[in-house]
Design a protein around this motif. Sequence first.
Motif, PDB file in Angstrom:
ATOM      1  N   UNK A  61      -9.524   1.435  -2.285  1.00 51.62           N
ATOM      2  CA  UNK A  61     -10.161   2.749  -2.234  1.00 51.62           C
ATOM      3  C   UNK A  61      -9.252   3.638  -1.392  1.00 51.62           C
ATOM      4  N   UNK A  62      -8.912   4.808  -1.930  1.00 50.08           N
ATOM      5  CA  UNK A  62      -8.087   5.769  -1.205  1.00 50.08           C
ATOM      6  C   UNK A  62      -8.867   7.063  -1.126  1.00 50.08           C
ATOM      7  N   UNK A  63      -9.041   7.547   0.107  1.00 51.17           N
ATOM      8  CA  UNK A  63      -9.743   8.807   0.338  1.00 51.17           C
ATOM      9  C   UNK A  63      -8.772   9.736   1.037  1.00 51.17           C
ATOM     10  N   UNK A  64      -8.620  10.950   0.486  1.00 57.83           N
ATOM     11  CA  UNK A  64      -7.808  11.940   1.179  1.00 57.83           C
ATOM     12  C   UNK A  64      -8.643  13.193   1.368  1.00 57.83           C
ATOM     13  N   UNK A  65      -8.263  13.965   2.343  1.00 57.18           N
ATOM     14  CA  UNK A  65      -9.057  15.102   2.744  1.00 57.18           C
ATOM     15  C   UNK A  65      -8.546  16.378   2.088  1.00 57.18           C
TER      16      UNK A  65
ATOM     17  N   UNK B 250       0.834  -1.201   0.000  1.00 59.04           N
ATOM     18  CA  UNK B 250       0.000   0.000   0.000  1.00 59.04           C
ATOM     19  C   UNK B 250       0.870   1.252   0.000  1.00 59.04           C
ATOM     20  N   UNK B 251       1.926   1.258   0.787  1.00 61.70           N
ATOM     21  CA  UNK B 251       2.809   2.424   0.838  1.00 61.70           C
ATOM     22  C   UNK B 251       3.408   2.731  -0.537  1.00 61.70           C
ATOM     23  N   UNK B 252       3.655   1.698  -1.336  1.00 65.47           N
ATOM     24  CA  UNK B 252       4.178   1.899  -2.693  1.00 65.47           C
ATOM     25  C   UNK B 252       3.145   2.603  -3.578  1.00 65.47           C
ATOM     26  N   UNK B 253       1.883   2.237  -3.431  1.00 67.90           N
ATOM     27  CA  UNK B 253       0.816   2.877  -4.210  1.00 67.90           C
ATOM     28  C   UNK B 253       0.730   4.358  -3.852  1.00 67.90           C
TER      29      UNK B 253
ATOM     30  N   UNK C  34       2.453  11.736   1.613  1.00 65.20           N
ATOM     31  CA  UNK C  34       2.587  12.723   2.685  1.00 65.20           C
ATOM     32  C   UNK C  34       1.249  13.314   3.118  1.00 65.20           C
ATOM     33  N   UNK C  35       0.172  12.822   2.574  1.00 68.65           N
ATOM     34  CA  UNK C  35      -1.158  13.332   2.914  1.00 68.65           C
ATOM     35  C   UNK C  35      -1.831  12.419   3.935  1.00 68.65           C
ATOM     36  N   UNK C  36      -2.822  12.974   4.594  1.00 66.58           N
ATOM     37  CA  UNK C  36      -3.651  12.166   5.485  1.00 66.58           C
ATOM     38  C   UNK C  36      -4.653  11.431   4.608  1.00 66.58           C
TER      39      UNK C  36
ATOM     40  N   UNK D 278      -2.803   2.912   9.155  1.00 68.33           N
ATOM     41  CA  UNK D 278      -1.619   3.542   8.564  1.00 68.33           C
ATOM     42  C   UNK D 278      -0.332   2.791   8.891  1.00 68.33           C
ATOM     43  N   UNK D 279      -0.204   2.257  10.091  1.00 72.26           N
ATOM     44  CA  UNK D 279       1.025   1.543  10.462  1.00 72.26           C
ATOM     45  C   UNK D 279       1.191   0.247   9.671  1.00 72.26           C
ATOM     46  N   UNK D 280       0.138  -0.217   9.021  1.00 71.39           N
ATOM     47  CA  UNK D 280       0.193  -1.443   8.222  1.00 71.39           C
ATOM     48  C   UNK D 280       0.395  -1.185   6.731  1.00 71.39           C
ATOM     49  N   UNK D 281       0.481   0.074   6.319  1.00 72.85           N
ATOM     50  CA  UNK D 281       0.631   0.394   4.896  1.00 72.85           C
ATOM     51  C   UNK D 281       1.918  -0.187   4.312  1.00 72.85           C
ATOM     52  N   UNK D 282       3.003  -0.194   5.082  1.00 78.13           N
ATOM     53  CA  UNK D 282       4.278  -0.702   4.571  1.00 78.13           C
ATOM     54  C   UNK D 282       4.360  -2.223   4.593  1.00 78.13           C
ATOM     55  N   UNK D 283       3.475  -2.877   5.317  1.00 76.24           N
ATOM     56  CA  UNK D 283       3.554  -4.336   5.409  1.00 76.24           C
ATOM     57  C   UNK D 283       2.394  -5.053   4.725  1.00 76.24           C
ATOM     58  N   UNK D 284       1.418  -4.306   4.239  1.00 74.06           N
ATOM     59  CA  UNK D 284       0.269  -4.928   3.582  1.00 74.06           C
ATOM     60  C   UNK D 284       0.549  -5.071   2.095  1.00 74.06           C
TER      61      UNK D 284
END
Length: 67
Positions: free
Chosen positions: A59-63, A19-22, A30-32, A44-50
Amino acid sequence: MSVILNGELIQLPEHVVFISDVLEHYEIHNRVVVVEVNGEIVNKVEHQSTRLSDKDRIEIVHFVGGG
């Protein structure tokens, strides 16, 4: 790998496997954001390991601020 990202079928480059790669690929690392993979919100802490798989639904939602 092919995934469905925000409702659109896309082909990800070979180096995009987490996920972090995407998020980095689309320059939103760098966004929330809130990320959901196959109907499950990923902390968020699982983005690098998922690790993503072919045909995952992401689905990605940013504010966006404003008034």
